[in-house]
Design a protein around this motif. Structure first.
Motif, short mmCIF file in Angstrom:
data_model
loop_
_atom_site.label_atom_id
_atom_site.label_comp_id
_atom_site.label_asym_id
_atom_site.label_seq_id
_atom_site.Cartn_x
_atom_site.Cartn_y
_atom_site.Cartn_z
N VAL A 9 0.88 -1.17 0.00
CA VAL A 9 0.00 0.00 0.00
C VAL A 9 0.92 1.21 0.00
CG1 VAL A 9 -1.69 1.35 1.31
CG2 VAL A 9 -1.84 -1.13 1.30
N ARG A 10 0.67 2.13 -0.92
CA ARG A 10 1.46 3.36 -0.98
C ARG A 10 0.55 4.54 -0.70
NH1 ARG A 10 2.68 -0.39 -4.23
NH2 ARG A 10 1.23 0.18 -5.86
N ALA A 11 1.07 5.48 0.07
CA ALA A 11 0.33 6.71 0.36
C ALA A 11 1.18 7.89 -0.09
CB ALA A 11 0.03 6.82 1.85
N GLY A 12 0.53 8.81 -0.75
CA GLY A 12 1.18 10.05 -1.14
C GLY A 12 0.39 11.21 -0.58
N LEU A 13 1.07 12.17 0.02
CA LEU A 13 0.43 13.37 0.55
C LEU A 13 0.76 14.51 -0.41
CD1 LEU A 13 -1.13 14.52 3.05
CD2 LEU A 13 1.11 15.17 3.94
N PHE A 14 -0.27 15.15 -0.95
CA PHE A 14 -0.10 16.18 -1.97
C PHE A 14 -0.72 17.50 -1.52
CE2 PHE A 14 -0.20 12.08 -4.02
CZ PHE A 14 0.82 12.15 -4.96
N ASP A 15 -0.06 18.60 -1.86
CA ASP A 15 -0.64 19.92 -1.64
C ASP A 15 -1.91 20.02 -2.48
OD1 ASP A 15 -1.07 22.85 -2.49
OD2 ASP A 15 0.36 23.02 -0.82
N ALA A 16 -3.02 20.37 -1.86
CA ALA A 16 -4.32 20.39 -2.54
C ALA A 16 -4.42 21.47 -3.60
CB ALA A 16 -5.44 20.56 -1.52
N HIS A 17 -3.58 22.48 -3.53
CA HIS A 17 -3.66 23.58 -4.50
C HIS A 17 -2.64 23.45 -5.62
CE1 HIS A 17 -6.62 25.68 -2.14
NE2 HIS A 17 -5.87 25.50 -1.07
N THR A 18 -1.43 23.01 -5.31
CA THR A 18 -0.37 22.96 -6.32
C THR A 18 -0.13 21.56 -6.87
OG1 THR A 18 1.42 22.54 -4.73
CG2 THR A 18 0.81 24.86 -5.14
N GLY A 19 -0.57 20.53 -6.13
CA GLY A 19 -0.30 19.16 -6.54
C GLY A 19 1.08 18.67 -6.16
N GLU A 20 1.86 19.50 -5.46
CA GLU A 20 3.21 19.13 -5.05
C GLU A 20 3.18 17.93 -4.12
OE1 GLU A 20 6.83 20.92 -2.28
OE2 GLU A 20 5.06 22.15 -2.66
N LEU A 21 4.05 16.96 -4.38
CA LEU A 21 4.18 15.80 -3.50
C LEU A 21 4.91 16.23 -2.24
CD1 LEU A 21 3.87 12.75 -2.95
CD2 LEU A 21 6.06 12.44 -4.14
N LEU A 22 4.26 16.08 -1.09
CA LEU A 22 4.83 16.50 0.19
C LEU A 22 5.49 15.35 0.93
CD1 LEU A 22 1.82 18.70 1.37
CD2 LEU A 22 3.90 19.46 0.17
N ALA A 23 4.93 14.15 0.81
CA ALA A 23 5.49 12.99 1.51
C ALA A 23 4.93 11.73 0.87
CB ALA A 23 5.12 13.02 3.00
N THR A 24 5.68 10.66 1.01
CA THR A 24 5.23 9.37 0.50
C THR A 24 5.71 8.26 1.43
OG1 THR A 24 5.16 7.93 -1.45
CG2 THR A 24 7.24 9.06 -1.01
N LYS A 25 4.93 7.20 1.51
CA LYS A 25 5.27 6.05 2.36
C LYS A 25 4.68 4.80 1.72
CE LYS A 25 6.56 3.79 6.07
NZ LYS A 25 7.93 3.38 6.23
N SER A 26 5.43 3.72 1.82
CA SER A 26 4.98 2.43 1.32
C SER A 26 4.98 1.43 2.47
CB SER A 26 5.94 1.95 0.21
OG SER A 26 5.54 0.70 -0.27
N HIS A 27 3.96 0.58 2.51
CA HIS A 27 3.87 -0.45 3.55
C HIS A 27 3.59 -1.78 2.84
CE1 HIS A 27 2.36 -2.74 6.99
NE2 HIS A 27 3.10 -1.92 7.71
N PRO A 28 4.52 -2.75 2.91
CA PRO A 28 4.34 -4.02 2.18
C PRO A 28 3.27 -4.92 2.79
CG PRO A 28 6.30 -4.11 3.55
CD PRO A 28 5.75 -2.71 3.68
N HIS A 29 2.72 -5.77 1.95
CA HIS A 29 1.84 -6.84 2.44
C HIS A 29 2.17 -8.13 1.68
CE1 HIS A 29 -0.82 -4.40 -0.32
NE2 HIS A 29 -0.70 -5.51 -1.00
#
Length: 135
Positions: free
Chosen positions: A30-50
């Motif tokens: 599972v991958r999560a990406g946190l994005f600025d809602a106005h610019t679309g800039e990627l702020l952080a990302t994390k992956s968790h295996p299963h």
């Protein structure tokens, strides 16, 4: 849906950076990406295996509970990395049409059969044989 997102943006704290979390539930993690809602800039990302289990040749299964736990871990990690954000929306993507059979309370009845599971190969071949050749 657009109205709901716009409402969420309007209701968010005025001084916080507004963000959207995108989840991608893939075959391996599972991958999560946190994005600025106005610019679309990627702020952080994390992956968790299963884990994918192969209990017999041709079988491929995963636990929906592992997906849920992975979403929680990945979500907490990206939000902790950017504590100054106000998450105003989430979105979710998955790789295929995996069915989660559930009990009345929503709890999964069993692990899911994945797109690569081949236990219905004979039935699929029979359908193709009887059909007009369109796959």
């Amino acid at each position: 849906m657009r109205a709901l997102v716009l409402f969420a943006l309007t209701a968010a704290a005025a001084n916080a950076r507004r963000a959207v979390i995108g989840f991608d539930i893939g075959t391996e993690s599972v991958r999560a990406g946190l994005f600025d809602a106005h610019t679309g800039e990627l702020l952080a990302t994390k992956s968790h295996p299963h884990e994918t289990r192969f209990p017999q040749p041709g079988y491929a299964e995963q636990s929906p509970a592992a997906w849920w736990a992975g979403m929680g871990e990945a979500c907490r990690a990206v939000v902790q990395e950017c504590a100054d954000v106000d998450v105003v929306a989430i979105c979710l993507a998955a790789p295929s049409c995996t069915v989660v059979a559930c009990q009345e309370d929503g709890a999964p009845l069993r692990d899911c059969l994945l797109w690569m599971d081949q236990r219905a190969a004979a039935e699929s071949d029979e359908i193709l044989r009887l059909g007009d050749g369109d796959a």
